[in-house]
Structure formats: C-alpha cells, structure tokens
Write a protein that holds these residues in place. Structure first.
Motif, PDB file in Angstrom:
ATOM      1  N   CYS A   1      11.693   5.568  -8.108  1.00  0.00           N
ATOM      2  CA  CYS A   1      12.665   5.131  -9.119  1.00  0.00           C
ATOM      3  C   CYS A   1      12.138   5.403 -10.529  1.00  0.00           C
ATOM      4  CB  CYS A   1      12.961   3.637  -8.955  1.00  0.00           C
ATOM      5  SG  CYS A   1      13.808   3.213  -7.426  1.00  0.00           S
ATOM      6  N   ALA A   2      10.840   5.193 -10.718  1.00  0.00           N
ATOM      7  CA  ALA A   2      10.232   5.447 -12.026  1.00  0.00           C
ATOM      8  C   ALA A   2      10.313   6.929 -12.367  1.00  0.00           C
ATOM      9  CB  ALA A   2       8.786   4.973 -12.037  1.00  0.00           C
TER      10      ALA A   2
ATOM     11  N   MET B   1       2.528  -9.061  -4.169  1.00  0.00           N
ATOM     12  CA  MET B   1       1.576  -7.956  -4.166  1.00  0.00           C
ATOM     13  C   MET B   1       1.396  -7.410  -5.582  1.00  0.00           C
ATOM     14  SD  MET B   1       1.729  -4.558  -1.784  1.00  0.00           S
ATOM     15  CE  MET B   1       0.356  -3.411  -1.674  1.00  0.00           C
ATOM     16  N   VAL B   2       0.164  -7.456  -6.091  1.00  0.00           N
ATOM     17  CA  VAL B   2      -0.107  -7.072  -7.476  1.00  0.00           C
ATOM     18  C   VAL B   2       0.240  -5.608  -7.718  1.00  0.00           C
ATOM     19  CG1 VAL B   2      -1.897  -6.836  -9.239  1.00  0.00           C
ATOM     20  CG2 VAL B   2      -1.896  -8.822  -7.728  1.00  0.00           C
ATOM     21  N   SER B   3      -0.131  -4.719  -6.779  1.00  0.00           N
ATOM     22  CA  SER B   3       0.151  -3.293  -6.983  1.00  0.00           C
ATOM     23  C   SER B   3       1.642  -3.014  -7.010  1.00  0.00           C
ATOM     24  CB  SER B   3      -0.525  -2.455  -5.893  1.00  0.00           C
ATOM     25  OG  SER B   3      -0.080  -2.840  -4.606  1.00  0.00           O
ATOM     26  N   LEU B   4       2.423  -3.785  -6.258  1.00  0.00           N
ATOM     27  CA  LEU B   4       3.877  -3.624  -6.284  1.00  0.00           C
ATOM     28  C   LEU B   4       4.448  -4.106  -7.612  1.00  0.00           C
ATOM     29  CD1 LEU B   4       6.492  -2.810  -4.986  1.00  0.00           C
ATOM     30  CD2 LEU B   4       6.466  -4.929  -3.643  1.00  0.00           C
ATOM     31  N   GLN B   5       3.932  -5.219  -8.121  1.00  0.00           N
ATOM     32  CA  GLN B   5       4.356  -5.700  -9.435  1.00  0.00           C
ATOM     33  C   GLN B   5       3.984  -4.681 -10.522  1.00  0.00           C
ATOM     34  OE1 GLN B   5       5.970  -8.813 -10.362  1.00  0.00           O
ATOM     35  NE2 GLN B   5       6.479  -8.578  -8.199  1.00  0.00           N
TER      36      GLN B   5
ATOM     37  N   TYR C   1      15.759  -6.167  -4.180  1.00  0.00           N
ATOM     38  CA  TYR C   1      15.394  -6.062  -2.766  1.00  0.00           C
ATOM     39  C   TYR C   1      13.976  -6.577  -2.541  1.00  0.00           C
ATOM     40  CZ  TYR C   1      14.594  -3.832   1.804  1.00  0.00           C
ATOM     41  OH  TYR C   1      14.299  -3.594   3.125  1.00  0.00           O
ATOM     42  N   VAL C   2      13.061  -6.221  -3.443  1.00  0.00           N
ATOM     43  CA  VAL C   2      11.668  -6.681  -3.350  1.00  0.00           C
ATOM     44  C   VAL C   2      11.602  -8.203  -3.420  1.00  0.00           C
ATOM     45  CG1 VAL C   2       9.481  -6.748  -4.620  1.00  0.00           C
ATOM     46  CG2 VAL C   2      10.618  -4.565  -4.232  1.00  0.00           C
ATOM     47  N   ASP C   3      12.335  -8.790  -4.352  1.00  0.00           N
ATOM     48  CA  ASP C   3      12.333 -10.249  -4.491  1.00  0.00           C
ATOM     49  C   ASP C   3      12.938 -10.927  -3.261  1.00  0.00           C
ATOM     50  OD1 ASP C   3      11.111 -10.172  -6.949  1.00  0.00           O
ATOM     51  OD2 ASP C   3      12.981 -10.247  -8.092  1.00  0.00           O
ATOM     52  N   GLU C   4      14.019 -10.363  -2.741  1.00  0.00           N
ATOM     53  CA  GLU C   4      14.687 -10.959  -1.578  1.00  0.00           C
ATOM     54  C   GLU C   4      13.796 -10.919  -0.342  1.00  0.00           C
ATOM     55  OE1 GLU C   4      18.185  -8.632  -1.296  1.00  0.00           O
ATOM     56  OE2 GLU C   4      19.175  -9.555  -3.046  1.00  0.00           O
ATOM     57  N   ARG C   5      12.970  -9.879  -0.223  1.00  0.00           N
ATOM     58  CA  ARG C   5      12.086  -9.742   0.946  1.00  0.00           C
ATOM     59  C   ARG C   5      10.772 -10.506   0.780  1.00  0.00           C
ATOM     60  NH1 ARG C   5      13.464  -6.269   5.339  1.00  0.00           N
ATOM     61  NH2 ARG C   5      15.622  -5.720   4.996  1.00  0.00           N
ATOM     62  N   GLY C   6      10.556 -11.107  -0.359  1.00  0.00           N
ATOM     63  CA  GLY C   6       9.332 -11.868  -0.572  1.00  0.00           C
ATOM     64  C   GLY C   6       8.098 -11.012  -0.762  1.00  0.00           C
ATOM     65  N   PHE C   7       8.294  -9.784  -1.293  1.00  0.00           N
ATOM     66  CA  PHE C   7       7.172  -8.869  -1.483  1.00  0.00           C
ATOM     67  C   PHE C   7       6.509  -9.022  -2.848  1.00  0.00           C
ATOM     68  CE2 PHE C   7       9.358  -5.605   1.517  1.00  0.00           C
ATOM     69  CZ  PHE C   7       8.872  -6.295   2.620  1.00  0.00           C
TER      70      PHE C   7
ATOM     71  N   MET D   1      15.183   5.004   6.849  1.00  0.00           N
ATOM     72  CA  MET D   1      14.106   4.300   7.545  1.00  0.00           C
ATOM     73  C   MET D   1      14.689   3.302   8.549  1.00  0.00           C
ATOM     74  SD  MET D   1      10.870   2.524   5.651  1.00  0.00           S
ATOM     75  CE  MET D   1       9.458   1.891   6.560  1.00  0.00           C
ATOM     76  N   PRO D   2      14.325   3.422   9.847  1.00  0.00           N
ATOM     77  CA  PRO D   2      14.963   2.588  10.877  1.00  0.00           C
ATOM     78  C   PRO D   2      14.358   1.201  11.058  1.00  0.00           C
ATOM     79  CG  PRO D   2      13.476   4.137  11.908  1.00  0.00           C
ATOM     80  CD  PRO D   2      13.422   4.417  10.434  1.00  0.00           C
ATOM     81  N   MET D   3      13.219   0.960  10.427  1.00  0.00           N
ATOM     82  CA  MET D   3      12.572  -0.345  10.576  1.00  0.00           C
ATOM     83  C   MET D   3      12.376  -0.966   9.198  1.00  0.00           C
ATOM     84  SD  MET D   3      10.092   2.176  10.475  1.00  0.00           S
ATOM     85  CE  MET D   3       9.647   2.521  12.176  1.00  0.00           C
ATOM     86  N   PRO D   4      12.149  -2.290   9.136  1.00  0.00           N
ATOM     87  CA  PRO D   4      11.939  -2.928   7.833  1.00  0.00           C
ATOM     88  C   PRO D   4      10.703  -2.371   7.142  1.00  0.00           C
ATOM     89  CG  PRO D   4      12.358  -4.578   9.536  1.00  0.00           C
ATOM     90  CD  PRO D   4      12.148  -3.276  10.240  1.00  0.00           C
ATOM     91  N   PRO D   5      10.772  -2.095   5.860  1.00  0.00           N
ATOM     92  CA  PRO D   5       9.596  -1.598   5.140  1.00  0.00           C
ATOM     93  C   PRO D   5       8.605  -2.722   4.897  1.00  0.00           C
ATOM     94  CG  PRO D   5      11.375  -1.998   3.595  1.00  0.00           C
ATOM     95  CD  PRO D   5      11.926  -2.267   4.967  1.00  0.00           C
ATOM     96  N   ASP D   6       7.400  -2.366   4.520  1.00  0.00           N
ATOM     97  CA  ASP D   6       6.432  -3.371   4.091  1.00  0.00           C
ATOM     98  C   ASP D   6       6.181  -3.210   2.588  1.00  0.00           C
ATOM     99  OD1 ASP D   6       4.766  -1.176   3.826  1.00  0.00           O
ATOM    100  OD2 ASP D   6       3.470  -1.695   5.503  1.00  0.00           O
ATOM    101  N   GLU D   7       5.241  -3.982   2.076  1.00  0.00           N
ATOM    102  CA  GLU D   7       4.985  -3.964   0.634  1.00  0.00           C
ATOM    103  C   GLU D   7       4.514  -2.597   0.151  1.00  0.00           C
ATOM    104  OE1 GLU D   7       4.034  -8.161   2.143  1.00  0.00           O
ATOM    105  OE2 GLU D   7       3.870  -6.101   2.830  1.00  0.00           O
ATOM    106  N   VAL D   8       3.696  -1.931   0.973  1.00  0.00           N
ATOM    107  CA  VAL D   8       3.167  -0.629   0.567  1.00  0.00           C
ATOM    108  C   VAL D   8       4.296   0.401   0.496  1.00  0.00           C
ATOM    109  CG1 VAL D   8       1.494   1.171   1.109  1.00  0.00           C
ATOM    110  CG2 VAL D   8       0.956  -1.209   1.623  1.00  0.00           C
ATOM    111  N   THR D   9       5.249   0.318   1.435  1.00  0.00           N
ATOM    112  CA  THR D   9       6.416   1.202   1.379  1.00  0.00           C
ATOM    113  C   THR D   9       7.132   1.057   0.052  1.00  0.00           C
ATOM    114  OG1 THR D   9       6.710   0.720   3.745  1.00  0.00           O
ATOM    115  CG2 THR D   9       8.474   1.939   2.635  1.00  0.00           C
ATOM    116  N   MET D  10       7.295  -0.190  -0.383  1.00  0.00           N
ATOM    117  CA  MET D  10       8.067  -0.440  -1.596  1.00  0.00           C
ATOM    118  C   MET D  10       7.367   0.064  -2.845  1.00  0.00           C
ATOM    119  SD  MET D  10      10.684  -1.493  -0.216  1.00  0.00           S
ATOM    120  CE  MET D  10      11.545  -1.488  -1.789  1.00  0.00           C
ATOM    121  N   VAL D  11       6.043   0.157  -2.803  1.00  0.00           N
ATOM    122  CA  VAL D  11       5.326   0.745  -3.947  1.00  0.00           C
ATOM    123  C   VAL D  11       5.764   2.197  -4.122  1.00  0.00           C
ATOM    124  CG1 VAL D  11       3.073   1.453  -4.842  1.00  0.00           C
ATOM    125  CG2 VAL D  11       3.336  -0.786  -3.772  1.00  0.00           C
TER     126      VAL D  11
END
Length: 519
Positions: A270-271, A294-298, A285-291, A254-264
C-alpha cells in the motif's frame, strides 16, 4: 527437593530414579545444584544414567532461552575427557553445543567445535550439519563458499533418502538462499526424494532473495501445498520488487487467514502504491484482527501513511504505539522532515533524546541535519552537529555523510568559507559527496573561486565524473566567463568524462523533493 534427596536410599537404583525425576530444569541456579549433586554421586550411577543426566544439563545450558553458553562449554569441557569419552553417542553432546553456538551472537564458534569434533575422530551425523548450516547462514563468511560444507555433508553420508537427511537438504537450500544462489538451491531441491513444504518454501525464498520474482511465482504456482509462510513470502517479495498491485492481488486470493508478518508485506505494498484509501482499509483490517500489537507492523503503517502524505494519521499511529523502536522514531522524524515540517521533526527529535526509550543513531541525526539544511536552519543544525562531535548522543560517531549535510547546510545559506574550512578540518578523509555539496553551493551563490577549488579536488577523487565539469562550466557561464566555460568542456571531452545520472549530494539522497498527498 532437598529433603527428598536426603531421604532417598543410598543405592544406585533409587539415586538414578530420583535424579531422573528432576527432568524440568528451570534456572541456572537449579542446574548448578543438580550438577553439584551429580558430581558427588557420580560414582554411584551407571554410565547410561550419568550420560542421560549430563545430556539434560548440557541441553538446558546450551539451548534454553534461560541457559548460559559459557556454562555449557564448561560442562562439556570438564566431562568430555572424564565421563563421556566412552559414550557411543558422543556426537549428540557435540551437536548440542554446536546448536547453541549456531543461535548465539558468535555462530562461527560452531565451526571451531566441529573442527574439534573431527580432530577427535567423532563422525558427524545429519544433526551436526543441520546446525552447522544454520550457523553458516547466520554468519556468511565472505571468503568462504557454501559448497564447502555441502561437500562435507556429502562426504559423511548425510544427504540422501533418510528422513533425517531432509533437514540437511532444507538447511542447505536456506543457506544457498542466504548467499543469493537460487540455481544452487534449486539443484539441492531436485535431489530431495520427497520435498516437504519447508523445502518448497526454501526454494521460493531463494528465488525471492535472488530478486527473480517471476521465477519465484512460477515455483509458488507449482507448490503442491502452500501454507501461510509461502503466501507471506510471495506477497512480501512482490512488495520489495515494487510490484504492489501483484502483492495486493495475491493477498486477495489468499485462501487462509493471514498472520501479522503477512500484513507487514501488504501494508508495504500500500505504501509503494501510494493509495491512501486502500491503506486505510488495510489498517482497519489490522485493527479488527488484533494484529496491532506487532511493532514492525505498526512501523509499516506509519511508513505507509507518511508516504501517502497523511502525517496526521502517521502521528496517530506513532502516538498509539505501546512500544516504540528506533525505526518508529526515525520513520516519524523522517516523515516530518521529508514533508518540510522541520519544527515538528526537531521537536520530536528532542522528545526522543529526552525519553527513556530508543536512543538516536546515525540515521536519526542524518535526517535532522538534512532537514535543517533544506530549511536553512543553521543554528539548530550546528547545535546538533556540535553535540555529535562531543559524543552527547550516546557516542554516535560523526560520519562522512554528517559532514556532507553540514557542508550542504552552510553552503545553502552562503557560508562558503565556513563550509570549506569544515572540510579542511575533518578528522576523516573527505569524499566526492562532501566536495560536491560545496560545489553545488558555489553555483547557487556564484562563487567562482571556491568552485574552482572544489572542482580541482573532485577531479582528483573522481576524474571520470563529467557532472562536475558541467557544473563548473555553468558557473563560468553565469559569471560571464564563456571562454573558461568552453575550456572546461574541452577538458571534459579530452578526459572522456561522462555525466553520471542521479543525485550527487548526501542531503538530496536523504530528502527527495515530494508532492505530499492531501490527507
């Protein structure tokens, strides 16, 4: 505001200027005040100014998050025959209310208004269809065909090369994607003179919803411009298709920074992979980016740790959540139940019931009952079940799956008569899963008579299912009744019944056997 209105000269020009300066409506009370003022001075305003003011009032009431659709409908109904009938842009007022309905809990009202629009001979424009298509995608009528509204858009010349037509094309692609019709979406896509990134993302989504991941990837690779939405859709598509390695590889490219939805989507991959080390790196990575807000990401992180067998970290994520949704509670309770920690599952369930947050639903109670069944916790299971029947859990209804769990629970500990009586007393029709749970318990405890009653009922419900015949045959064999066992097999052969692979009991489907990974 009140003083400025009182001191304004009582002329058409100054009144128009004063009212038009009140552009920013902020509350329904503010809107009602302006509407009352407008009604008192309407005769002093030129038609163009009154139409503009009514448009602002209607737009706020119908579209704003602080609006009120019922008030919007009242404004529209009152002013349409009195002051708007001569407006050459009358479609705008219809479109505003159609737009509001399209985002409401009852989007079908958009079509009722559209029918009224047509009966009043008001020709729809591209904006009409953009909002109607969005409404249809949110409420896909089972008996209707998306091509009906597609044909209407063609009939009124709202599909073509004009810039406003692009929005209709894109909304159509999205609608066909919702109906999982990727080929229809592709035909619309190829009709667009100059598709934009929304068009490409729409056709990508259509293939992903149609579960054709390879076709989606081909489209993804052909896209002239890919934004974070496109990359996220493809990563999430791979995750849902149980292709976690492809999802993670695409994330790496991915050439651009992901957002919270990407990380979900990444966490879901991974699961599915079951790789705790990779999952932990993604968590950092999620913690470092401040994501982490987001409840769905958690929830995705919690699920990932649970599937990797690391309940300690799953609980740490759960406890650290500022806001817990129903999914959060259900995921953590299910994680404990799946890994055999019934005490923690029941303890967390009791904590949930005593909290001021999310209320348990049917899934929560099914997981708790299933956990009790697998561990033989009869008293706890009966207590939860009786409270359900009394409506103590916010009125959650007792479903067939809950009865199946209770039959399984009672049957596992040998309370076969109680399980049979529970089925007989059910206020809803029984099904094969409930009787199948009783039959499985009969095999465990060698109760031939009860097994015969269960199979008799199962033959009525599912005569073509051979698994029940085989199970009864094995019960006869275990009891030394080999002749009866052979007879059952002959009956199965004569009826042409075949064993269907898969789980037959409700609780087996909920709590599959697993080998927890070390944390």
């Amino acid at each position: 505001m009140k003083n400025s209105l009182q001191t304004s000269p009582n002329t058409s020009a100054s009144l128009t200027s004063t009212l038009l300066s009140l552009e920013h409506i902020t509350t329904i009370s503010h809107l009602k005040l302006l509407h009352a003022l407008l009604l008192r001075r309407l005769h002093l305003l030129p038609a163009s100014a009154s139409h503009l003011l009514l448009a602002r009032l209607l737009r706020f009431a119908a579209v704003s998050p602080a609006g009120d659709l019922r008030l919007a409908a009242a404004l529209f109904s009152y002013h349409l025959p009195r002051h708007l009938s001569s407006n050459p842009h009358l479609a705008f007022f219809y479109n505003t209310l159609i737009r509001g309905y399209s985002k409401s809990p009852n989007p079908s009202l958009s079509f009722s208004l559209f029918n009224s629009m047509r009966s009043n001979a008001i020709p729809p424009d591209p904006y009409s269809f953009t909002f109607l298509l969005k409404a249809r995608s949110r409420y896909p009528f089972p008996s209707s065909n998306p091509s009906d509204i597609h044909a209407q858009a063609l009939k009124f010349g709202c599909l073509g090369s004009k810039p406003s037509h692009l929005h209709v094309h894109n909304a159509l692609i999205h609608l066909y994607a919702t109906f999982q019709s990727p080929e229809a979406a592709r035909r619309v896509f190829h009709e667009i003179p100059a598709p934009d990134v929304v068009s490409w993302s729409g056709i990508l989504t259509a293939y992903l919803k149609g579960k054709d991941v390879d076709a989606a990837r081909k489209m993804f690779d052909e896209m002239p411009e890919r934004d974070v939405v496109s990359w996220t859709a493809m990563i999430s598509g791979y995750s849902r298709a149980r292709r976690p390695l492809d999802a993670l590889e695409l994330f790496r490219l991915m050439p651009m920074p992901p957002d919270e939805v990407t990380m979900v989507g990444v966490v879901a991959a991974c699961a599915a992979l079951g790789d705790l080390e990779v999952g932990a790196r993604v968590h950092r990575y999620v913690d470092e980016r401040g994501f982490a807000w987001m409840v769905s990401l958690q929830n995705a992180l919690l699920d990932m740790y649970a599937k990797c067998g690391c309940l300690t970290m799953a609980r740490q994520v759960f406890d650290g959540m500022g806001t817990k949704s129903l999914i959060s509670w259900n995921s953590m309770i299910s994680a404990y139940a799946t890994h055999g920690d019934v005490d923690s599952a029941i303890g967390l369930f009791n904590q949930m019931v005593g909290s001021d947050g999310a209320r348990p639903d049917g899934v929560t109670l099914l997981v708790v009952l299933s956990a009790c069944a697998h561990q033989g916790r009869v008293k706890e299971g009966q207590k939860v079940f009786e409270k359900m029947r009394r409506g103590d859990y916010s009125g959650v209804a007792v479903g067939i799956e809950h009865y199946g769990c209770m039959v399984d629970l009672l049957g596992r500990v040998g309370l076969l008569e109680e399980a049979y009586q529970l089925i007989q007393d059910m206020p809803i029709p029984s099904n094969d899963a409930v009787w199948g749970a009783l039959l499985g318990a009969c095999r465990i405890h060698g109760d031939v008579d009860m097994a015969e009653q269960a199979v008799k009922k199962l033959m009525e419900l599912k005569p073509d299912e051979g698994g029940y015949y085989i199970l009864l045959s094995s019960i006869y064999t275990a009891a030394g009744r080999t002749v009866d066992a052979a007879v059952v097999r002959e009956i199965m052969k004569d009826k042409g019944a075949k064993k269907t692979p898969g789980c037959s009991s409700t609780s087996a489907a909920i709590l599959a056997e697993c080998s927890p990974m070390p944390c």
